[in-house]
Motif scaffolding. Sequence first.
Motif, PDB file in Angstrom:
ATOM      1  N   LEU A  31       0.892  -0.972   0.018  1.00  0.00           N
ATOM      2  CA  LEU A  31       0.060  -0.001   0.009  1.00  0.00           C
ATOM      3  C   LEU A  31       1.030   1.047  -0.162  1.00  0.00           C
ATOM      4  O   LEU A  31       1.631   1.555   1.063  1.00  0.00           O
ATOM      5  CB  LEU A  31      -1.019  -0.202   1.210  1.00  0.00           C
ATOM      6  CG  LEU A  31      -2.027   0.855   1.346  1.00  0.00           C
ATOM      7  CD1 LEU A  31      -3.121   0.768   0.368  1.00  0.00           C
ATOM      8  CD2 LEU A  31      -2.849   0.588   2.779  1.00  0.00           C
ATOM      9  N   ARG A  49      -3.004   6.709  -1.151  1.00  0.00           N
ATOM     10  CA  ARG A  49      -2.195   5.266  -1.321  1.00  0.00           C
ATOM     11  C   ARG A  49      -2.548   4.578  -2.424  1.00  0.00           C
ATOM     12  O   ARG A  49      -3.650   4.506  -2.852  1.00  0.00           O
ATOM     13  CB  ARG A  49      -2.399   4.600  -0.201  1.00  0.00           C
ATOM     14  CG  ARG A  49      -2.362   5.263   1.202  1.00  0.00           C
ATOM     15  CD  ARG A  49      -1.106   5.068   1.983  1.00  0.00           C
ATOM     16  NE  ARG A  49      -1.012   5.715   3.161  1.00  0.00           N
ATOM     17  CZ  ARG A  49      -0.718   5.070   4.262  1.00  0.00           C
ATOM     18  NH1 ARG A  49      -0.385   3.728   4.454  1.00  0.00           N
ATOM     19  NH2 ARG A  49      -0.819   5.868   5.714  1.00  0.00           N
ATOM     20  N   LYS A  51      -2.819   0.659  -3.635  1.00  0.00           N
ATOM     21  CA  LYS A  51      -2.752  -0.653  -3.423  1.00  0.00           C
ATOM     22  C   LYS A  51      -2.486  -1.428  -4.831  1.00  0.00           C
ATOM     23  O   LYS A  51      -3.170  -1.539  -5.717  1.00  0.00           O
ATOM     24  CB  LYS A  51      -4.228  -1.169  -3.080  1.00  0.00           C
ATOM     25  CG  LYS A  51      -4.291  -2.712  -2.504  1.00  0.00           C
ATOM     26  CD  LYS A  51      -3.573  -3.009  -1.536  1.00  0.00           C
ATOM     27  CE  LYS A  51      -3.901  -4.485  -0.980  1.00  0.00           C
ATOM     28  NZ  LYS A  51      -2.599  -4.878  -0.027  1.00  0.00           N
ATOM     29  N   ILE A 172      -6.046  -3.660   3.529  1.00  0.00           N
ATOM     30  CA  ILE A 172      -5.845  -2.236   3.636  1.00  0.00           C
ATOM     31  C   ILE A 172      -6.420  -2.037   5.047  1.00  0.00           C
ATOM     32  O   ILE A 172      -5.594  -1.143   5.673  1.00  0.00           O
ATOM     33  CB  ILE A 172      -7.001  -1.815   2.512  1.00  0.00           C
ATOM     34  CG1 ILE A 172      -6.487  -1.976   1.084  1.00  0.00           C
ATOM     35  CG2 ILE A 172      -7.086  -0.474   3.027  1.00  0.00           C
ATOM     36  CD1 ILE A 172      -7.432  -1.634  -0.075  1.00  0.00           C
ATOM     37  N   LEU A 176      -3.833   0.036   7.489  1.00  0.00           N
ATOM     38  CA  LEU A 176      -4.205   1.532   7.991  1.00  0.00           C
ATOM     39  C   LEU A 176      -4.713   1.603   9.187  1.00  0.00           C
ATOM     40  O   LEU A 176      -5.012   2.546  10.174  1.00  0.00           O
ATOM     41  CB  LEU A 176      -5.289   2.143   7.061  1.00  0.00           C
ATOM     42  CG  LEU A 176      -4.826   2.277   5.302  1.00  0.00           C
ATOM     43  CD1 LEU A 176      -6.083   2.776   4.543  1.00  0.00           C
ATOM     44  CD2 LEU A 176      -3.881   3.295   5.497  1.00  0.00           C
ATOM     45  N   PRO A 180     -10.092   3.017   4.674  1.00  0.00           N
ATOM     46  CA  PRO A 180      -9.911   4.545   4.221  1.00  0.00           C
ATOM     47  C   PRO A 180     -11.274   5.250   4.082  1.00  0.00           C
ATOM     48  O   PRO A 180     -12.311   4.640   4.237  1.00  0.00           O
ATOM     49  CB  PRO A 180      -9.323   4.196   2.690  1.00  0.00           C
ATOM     50  CG  PRO A 180      -9.752   2.882   2.074  1.00  0.00           C
ATOM     51  CD  PRO A 180      -9.957   2.004   3.598  1.00  0.00           C
ATOM     52  N   LEU A 183     -12.339   4.386  -1.484  1.00  0.00           N
ATOM     53  CA  LEU A 183     -11.577   3.501  -2.261  1.00  0.00           C
ATOM     54  C   LEU A 183     -11.915   3.823  -3.573  1.00  0.00           C
ATOM     55  O   LEU A 183     -13.304   3.684  -4.076  1.00  0.00           O
ATOM     56  CB  LEU A 183     -12.116   2.030  -1.694  1.00  0.00           C
ATOM     57  CG  LEU A 183     -11.327   0.861  -2.410  1.00  0.00           C
ATOM     58  CD1 LEU A 183     -10.030   0.527  -1.746  1.00  0.00           C
ATOM     59  CD2 LEU A 183     -12.078  -0.516  -2.785  1.00  0.00           C
ATOM     60  N   THR A 313      -8.034  10.138   3.685  1.00  0.00           N
ATOM     61  CA  THR A 313      -7.473   8.875   3.497  1.00  0.00           C
ATOM     62  C   THR A 313      -7.918   8.333   2.392  1.00  0.00           C
ATOM     63  O   THR A 313      -9.386   7.850   2.331  1.00  0.00           O
ATOM     64  CB  THR A 313      -7.174   7.871   4.590  1.00  0.00           C
ATOM     65  OG1 THR A 313      -6.786   8.648   5.782  1.00  0.00           O
ATOM     66  CG2 THR A 313      -6.513   6.917   4.230  1.00  0.00           C
ATOM     67  N   VAL A 315      -7.505   5.399  -1.052  1.00  0.00           N
ATOM     68  CA  VAL A 315      -6.785   4.333  -1.553  1.00  0.00           C
ATOM     69  C   VAL A 315      -7.464   3.977  -3.003  1.00  0.00           C
ATOM     70  O   VAL A 315      -8.449   4.042  -3.389  1.00  0.00           O
ATOM     71  CB  VAL A 315      -7.075   2.970  -0.764  1.00  0.00           C
ATOM     72  CG1 VAL A 315      -6.203   1.754  -1.481  1.00  0.00           C
ATOM     73  CG2 VAL A 315      -6.442   2.921   0.691  1.00  0.00           C
ATOM     74  N   CYS A 316      -6.423   4.011  -3.891  1.00  0.00           N
ATOM     75  CA  CYS A 316      -6.568   3.717  -5.332  1.00  0.00           C
ATOM     76  C   CYS A 316      -6.009   2.297  -5.453  1.00  0.00           C
ATOM     77  O   CYS A 316      -4.997   2.145  -5.307  1.00  0.00           O
ATOM     78  CB  CYS A 316      -6.002   4.738  -6.315  1.00  0.00           C
ATOM     79  SG  CYS A 316      -6.700   6.149  -6.248  1.00  0.00           S
TER      80      CYS A 316
END
Length: 352
Positions: A31, A49, A51, A172, A176, A180, A183, A313, A315-316
Motif C-alpha cells: 500500500l 495510497r 494498493k 488495507i 491503515l 480509508p 476506495l 485517506t 486508496v486507489c
Amino acid sequence: MSWPGVIKAYRPYLDVANVEPVTLQEGNTPLIPTPRLAHALGLPYCDLRIKYEGLNPTGSFKDRGMTAAITQALADGARSVICASTGNTAASAAAYAARAGLKCVVLIPQGKVAAGKLAGAIAYGAQVISIQGSFDDGLRLVREISMNSQIMLVNSINPYRLQGQKSAAFEICDELGNAPDWLCLPVGNAGNITAYWMGFTQYNAIGKAQNLPRLLGVQAAGAAPLVLGYPIEKPETIATAIRIGRPARGEEALIAAQDSKGRILSVTDDEILAAWKMLAEIEGIWVEPASAAGVAGLRKAATQNPHAYANKTIVCVLTGHGLKDPTTVMERAPVPLEIPAELDALQKAITG
Ligand code: F0G
C-alpha cells in the motif's frame, strides 16, 4: 514466517473449503504512499495510497480470487475449469489450474486481449479459444457450457472468487488500522467492487475496522453500462480489461456504491491515459490502462467536488501490472535516438 497466501492468512473470514489451499502466495501487496501524485491531482493534504495489485503472482488482483476458486474446485472433485476473460482472469485461472493439475479452458474476445495476458495464459498451458465476439458473448457461452457439463466456471459469478478477493479489503484495513475514507477502483464485470464491499462490511461487523469507505467505481466511457443504466452491445475502450457491456455483478456493484455513499462514474480513454502516464512518470508505478481508471475517476470526481476528497485517506486500487500491456506504450513511444558508440555523440544526444 513467510506470507502463506490469502486463504491461510485470512482463513477464519473466508468461506472456502477447509483443505490445503492451491496457492502461489498471492496477496500481501504493498500500500504505497503517493504524495507527489496527490499533489498533481490537486489533493495535497490527502493521504493517498496505491494498493499495487499488479505485484500478485500473475500480475493482477485476480490471483486472490483464483486461489479460492481453484482450491474449492479441487476440493469438489473438478477435473477442469473454464472462464471467459479480457485476459487477466485467463492468465490467473491458467496458472492456478496448472498448479492444481486441472485442465483450463479460456475464452477470449478476438483481437482485444493485451499481449502479456495472452502470453501468460499460453505459457501456463491453458487451452485458449478466441471467439468472434465480446467478453459478454464469451461469458454467456461459458455459463451455458458449465451448467450442462462437469467443467467448473471460475469467472467471478463463482462465489469463491469473491471470498478470495475480499482479502484485499482486509489487508488495507489491517495496514491503515481502519478503512480509508474513499476506495477508488476500475469496474468491469463488477466482481471486484462487490468483493471489496463484502470485505469492508465484514471487517466492520466483527469490529476489525471502525468505519466503512465510500466506494468510487470507475468505468470507461465507451463501456459504462452502470453509469448509463443499460447494457452496451459494442463496448469499446483502450482499457481492454474493462471492455464489458453487461457486467455479471452490476446490480451488486450499484448497491455497494449506493450503500457506501459513493458513486460509479465514467472517464474517457484520454482521461485514463493521462492518469496512467501520471502514475508512471510521477510515482514510478506502471500499470495497464484499465488500472489507471480509478485514479482518473478520482481526479474527475475531486475536480467536480473538491470538498468530499480534501484531507481524506484515499486508496486507489491498481489492478494489473504495466507489463501486461506493453503495446499501449510502444505504440505511443518515440523511436529511440540511434548514435555511434562514442562519448562525443552521447554528450550531444543527452537532452535537458
Ligand atoms: N482491472 C483489471 C486489470 C482487470 O483485468 C479487470 C477485470 C478489472 C479491473 C475489473 O474488475 O471485472 O471485477 O469489475 N478483468 C476481467 C478479466 C474481466 O477477464 O480479466 P471486475
